[in-house]
Design an enzyme around this catalytic site. Structure first.
Site, PDB file in Angstrom:
ATOM      1  N   CYS A 110       2.357  -1.636  -9.839  1.00  0.00           N
ATOM      2  CA  CYS A 110       2.036  -0.912  -8.617  1.00  0.00           C
ATOM      3  C   CYS A 110       2.904   0.346  -8.554  1.00  0.00           C
ATOM      4  O   CYS A 110       4.120   0.284  -8.748  1.00  0.00           O
ATOM      5  CB  CYS A 110       2.293  -1.800  -7.403  1.00  0.00           C
ATOM      6  SG  CYS A 110       2.049  -0.966  -5.823  1.00  0.00           S
ATOM      7  N   CYS A 113       5.577  -0.218  -5.450  1.00  0.00           N
ATOM      8  CA  CYS A 113       6.656  -1.223  -5.389  1.00  0.00           C
ATOM      9  C   CYS A 113       7.010  -1.836  -6.732  1.00  0.00           C
ATOM     10  O   CYS A 113       7.892  -2.676  -6.816  1.00  0.00           O
ATOM     11  CB  CYS A 113       6.289  -2.325  -4.401  1.00  0.00           C
ATOM     12  SG  CYS A 113       4.929  -3.365  -4.980  1.00  0.00           S
ATOM     13  N   CYS A 156      -2.125  -4.602  -3.359  1.00  0.00           N
ATOM     14  CA  CYS A 156      -0.908  -5.200  -3.901  1.00  0.00           C
ATOM     15  C   CYS A 156      -0.385  -6.211  -2.885  1.00  0.00           C
ATOM     16  O   CYS A 156      -0.230  -5.899  -1.701  1.00  0.00           O
ATOM     17  CB  CYS A 156       0.129  -4.108  -4.145  1.00  0.00           C
ATOM     18  SG  CYS A 156       1.740  -4.743  -4.657  1.00  0.00           S
ATOM     19  N   CYS A 159       3.261  -4.949  -1.361  1.00  0.00           N
ATOM     20  CA  CYS A 159       3.453  -3.782  -0.481  1.00  0.00           C
ATOM     21  C   CYS A 159       2.179  -3.306   0.221  1.00  0.00           C
ATOM     22  O   CYS A 159       2.202  -2.301   0.913  1.00  0.00           O
ATOM     23  CB  CYS A 159       4.064  -2.634  -1.259  1.00  0.00           C
ATOM     24  SG  CYS A 159       2.906  -1.826  -2.391  1.00  0.00           S
ATOM     25  N   CYS A 179     -11.956  -2.950 -10.536  1.00  0.00           N
ATOM     26  CA  CYS A 179     -12.133  -1.510 -10.731  1.00  0.00           C
ATOM     27  C   CYS A 179     -11.013  -0.803  -9.959  1.00  0.00           C
ATOM     28  O   CYS A 179     -11.068  -0.683  -8.744  1.00  0.00           O
ATOM     29  CB  CYS A 179     -13.513  -1.117 -10.217  1.00  0.00           C
ATOM     30  SG  CYS A 179     -14.029   0.521 -10.667  1.00  0.00           S
TER      31      CYS A 179
END
Length: 195
Positions: A110, A113, A156, A159, A179
């Site tokens: 990510c 984070c 995510c 976060c 995707c």
């Protein structure tokens, strides 16, 4: 109090819709987006080796803090920024973001984070112009929520960053197509990762 109740009811409605479409396997306990809490995250090294599942504090910041942190992140060819996509639920144009055609061995984290999300072991060419995967590195690390654009929004788990969408038109063995927006992730090539 009214806002919390509304969020609770909306979360329940999203889970009910998922169940109605046979997607109840995606429904899981989650905290409300943008609100502090604890989450279970499966941690991985940069080489994709499991460190184990741990309970962590959810990463919560203001928009100003996220914008400052993401100011130096890569920008898609269409001008989409990591802040616009990951924090404001934007979408980069197809074939414009980073790593849509990357086939090198590595791990995607990510951009907000550093949570481990996907590896190129499960990446495939979907022909859509976005990085596509048939499964995340761990189900604990992503959250499937509100139905959008014919699929489900993927965020995510650590976060709440908007990552993209998941659809049921992917290859075997899962039949899923995660995707993702390239600017919402950071790629770590295994050739350069510490052991």
């Amino acid at each position: 109090m009214t806002s919390s109740r509304r969020n609770f009811l909306l979360s329940g409605a999203a889970i009910a819709v998922a169940g109605a479409f046979g997607l109840s396997r995606w429904a899981k306990a989650q905290t409300i987006a943008g609100v502090p809490g604890k989450v279970q995250i499966h941690q991985f090294t940069d080489l994709g080796k499991s460190i184990g599942v741990v309970e962590m504090d959810k990463v919560v910041k203001t928009d100003a803090e996220w914008e400052k942190q993401l100011a130096s992140a890569p920008v898609a060819g269409d001008g989409s920024t990591a802040f616009k996509v990951a924090r404001q639920e934007g979408t980069e144009y197809p074939f414009s973001g980073p790593n849509w055609d990357n086939h090198s061995a590595g791990l995607y984290r990510c951009v907000c984070c550093d949570n481990a999300l996907y590896t190129n072991d499960t990446k495939y060419d979907s022909g859509t112009g976005w990085p596509s995967f048939w499964q995340p590195i761990s189900e604990e690390n992503v959250v499937h929520t509100i139905p959008q654009q014919g699929g489900y929004k993927v965020s995510c788990a650590l976060c709440d960053a908007h990552l993209g969408h998941v659809f049921d038109d992917g290859p075997k063995p899962t039949g899923l197509r995660y995707c993702m927006d390239g600017v919402a992730m950071r790629f770590i090539p295994w050739a350069n990762a510490p052991a």
